[in-house]
Design an enzyme around this catalytic site. Sequence first.
Site, PDB file in Angstrom:
ATOM      1  N   THR A  63       8.931   0.176  -0.888  1.00  0.00           N
ATOM      2  CA  THR A  63       9.880   1.181  -1.354  1.00  0.00           C
ATOM      3  C   THR A  63      10.689   0.742  -2.578  1.00  0.00           C
ATOM      4  OG1 THR A  63      10.010   1.985   0.907  1.00  0.00           O
ATOM      5  CG2 THR A  63      11.805   2.626  -0.546  1.00  0.00           C
ATOM      6  N   LYS A  70      -3.370   2.225  -2.353  1.00  0.00           N
ATOM      7  CA  LYS A  70      -3.094   3.321  -1.422  1.00  0.00           C
ATOM      8  C   LYS A  70      -4.246   3.360  -0.419  1.00  0.00           C
ATOM      9  CE  LYS A  70      -1.528   7.035   0.446  1.00  0.00           C
ATOM     10  NZ  LYS A  70      -0.405   6.860   1.380  1.00  0.00           N
ATOM     11  N   SER A 120       0.815  -1.213   0.000  1.00  0.00           N
ATOM     12  CA  SER A 120       0.000   0.000   0.000  1.00  0.00           C
ATOM     13  C   SER A 120       0.854   1.270   0.000  1.00  0.00           C
ATOM     14  CB  SER A 120      -0.895  -0.004   1.237  1.00  0.00           C
ATOM     15  OG  SER A 120      -1.655   1.173   1.280  1.00  0.00           O
ATOM     16  N   GLY A 136       8.935  -5.300   4.631  1.00  0.00           N
ATOM     17  CA  GLY A 136       9.741  -4.209   5.156  1.00  0.00           C
ATOM     18  C   GLY A 136      11.122  -4.386   4.566  1.00  0.00           C
ATOM     19  N   GLY A 137      11.478  -3.508   3.630  1.00  0.00           N
ATOM     20  CA  GLY A 137      12.827  -3.513   3.084  1.00  0.00           C
ATOM     21  C   GLY A 137      13.158  -4.606   2.099  1.00  0.00           C
ATOM     22  N   ASN A 165      -5.518  -0.401   7.788  1.00  0.00           N
ATOM     23  CA  ASN A 165      -4.321   0.319   8.210  1.00  0.00           C
ATOM     24  C   ASN A 165      -4.597   0.957   9.566  1.00  0.00           C
ATOM     25  OD1 ASN A 165      -2.091   1.865   8.599  1.00  0.00           O
ATOM     26  ND2 ASN A 165      -2.378   3.199   6.835  1.00  0.00           N
ATOM     27  N   CYS A 207      -0.510   3.689  10.596  1.00  0.00           N
ATOM     28  CA  CYS A 207       0.216   4.745   9.880  1.00  0.00           C
ATOM     29  C   CYS A 207       0.768   5.773  10.867  1.00  0.00           C
ATOM     30  CB  CYS A 207      -0.687   5.449   8.883  1.00  0.00           C
ATOM     31  SG  CYS A 207       0.188   6.753   8.014  1.00  0.00           S
ATOM     32  N   ILE A 229       3.458  11.207   3.751  1.00  0.00           N
ATOM     33  CA  ILE A 229       2.397  11.527   2.779  1.00  0.00           C
ATOM     34  C   ILE A 229       1.121  11.942   3.523  1.00  0.00           C
ATOM     35  CG2 ILE A 229       1.025  10.652   0.841  1.00  0.00           C
ATOM     36  CD1 ILE A 229       4.079  10.768   0.281  1.00  0.00           C
ATOM     37  N   ASN A 252       4.049  -2.002   9.314  1.00  0.00           N
ATOM     38  CA  ASN A 252       4.091  -0.669   8.705  1.00  0.00           C
ATOM     39  C   ASN A 252       5.473  -0.025   8.956  1.00  0.00           C
ATOM     40  OD1 ASN A 252       3.170   1.827   7.535  1.00  0.00           O
ATOM     41  ND2 ASN A 252       1.095   1.202   8.090  1.00  0.00           N
TER      42      ASN A 252
END
Length: 297
Positions: free
Chosen positions: A256, A35, A11, A233-234, A117, A120, A61, A182
Site C-alpha cells: 500500500t 499482480k 503483488s 503488511g503495513g 496466492n 485473497c 479488486i 495477505n
Amino acid sequence: MRLQNPIIGASGTFGYCVEYKKFIPLESIGGFVTKGLSLEPRKGNPEPRIKETPSGLINSIGLENIGLDAFLRDVLPQLKSTRTKIIVNIFGTSIDEYAELAGRLDRIQRIDGIELNISCPNVKAGGAEFGKDPLVVQAITQKVRNKTGKTLIVKLSPMVTSIIDTAVAAQNGGADAVSIANTYPAIAIDTKNKRPFLGAKTGGLSGPAIKPITLKLVYDTYGSLHIPIIGGGGISTAEDVIEYALAGAAAVQIGTANFINPGITAQLADGLQDYLVRARVRTFASLTGAAKNISRV
Ligand SMILES: Cc1cc2nc3c(=O)[nH]c(=O)nc-3n(C[C@H](O)[C@H](O)[C@H](O)COP(=O)(O)O)c2cc1C
C-alpha cells in the site's frame, strides 16, 4: 533466490512492474511480484473497489488481471533486460489451474519465481478458501512443486487458527519460502445509502493499520521453519523493515505504501543501507529473527 537487497514490491500494488520504470530504477530493489495472474483475463469486482480507512486501505479488486498469455506476450518482453527479480503471483479457482499456470511459467527463463496466492479474501472461488486448511495448502503446494523448479513462494492468509500450521504445510509441500501475509477481511459502510461502501461489499485491509498484527504472525512463525519468511503488511519506513527482520523476515514486501509514494521501494532500500551503516550491522541477514533470540531450526 539471491536478492540484491531485501525490498520486494508486493503483488497488486506494483502493477506488472513496467509501470514503475518511471518512478524508480528497477535494479534498486530486490525484486517485485506481479499482480495475480490467472489463465484467463479477469474483470474483477464491481466498483467502488478501494476505500481509505484510518492508516489503511480496504480493496476489493477481485484479482482483475490481463491473463497469463497477455502478460507473457505484451509485458514480459518489456522487462527482459531488467536487473531485478521477477516473481509472478498466480491465482486459480482449482488446484489444477494453479498447476497449469506454474507449468507454463516454468518454461519461461526470465521469470525467477512464482508466488502462490492462496489467500485473497476478495474472490468467491479459490483465494483464501485454499489457504485456510493446512492439508489443502500442502496439497496445492505439492502439485505446483511438481510442475516447476523455479523458486516457489506460498503467500499465506493471516486469517487462520495457526499460521505455523499453514506455514509448515507449505514447507512440507515443497515451498522455498512463505510470504506472511495477505490482507485481512474488512468492511466499510456508506452511512448515506446505508449499504456496504464497496461494490463487492467486503474487501481486504492493508496498510500501516495491519503492521503490528502481521508482524506478530512473522514473529510467531520464525523458528518453526527451515525455509525463509518474506514479511509484509503495513511497511512504510526503513524502521518497519528492520522490525520485520528482527521478528523473523529474511526479506519484505511493500504494498500500500506505493500508492502514497511510488518511489518508496527505492527509498527504503537506501534507508536500510543507511541504517545498517549507522548501526554497524554487517549484514541484513544477521538481523533476521534476532528479536526472538533463538537459533535457527
Ligand atoms: C489494491 C491491492 C491489490 C492486491 N492484489 C493482490 C494480488 O493480486 N495478489 C496477492 O497475493 N496479493 C495482493 N494484494 C496484497 C498485497 O500484496 C499485500 O500482501 C498486502 O496489501 C499487505 O501489504 P501492505 O500493507 O504493505 O499493502 C493486494 C493489495 C492491494 C492493496
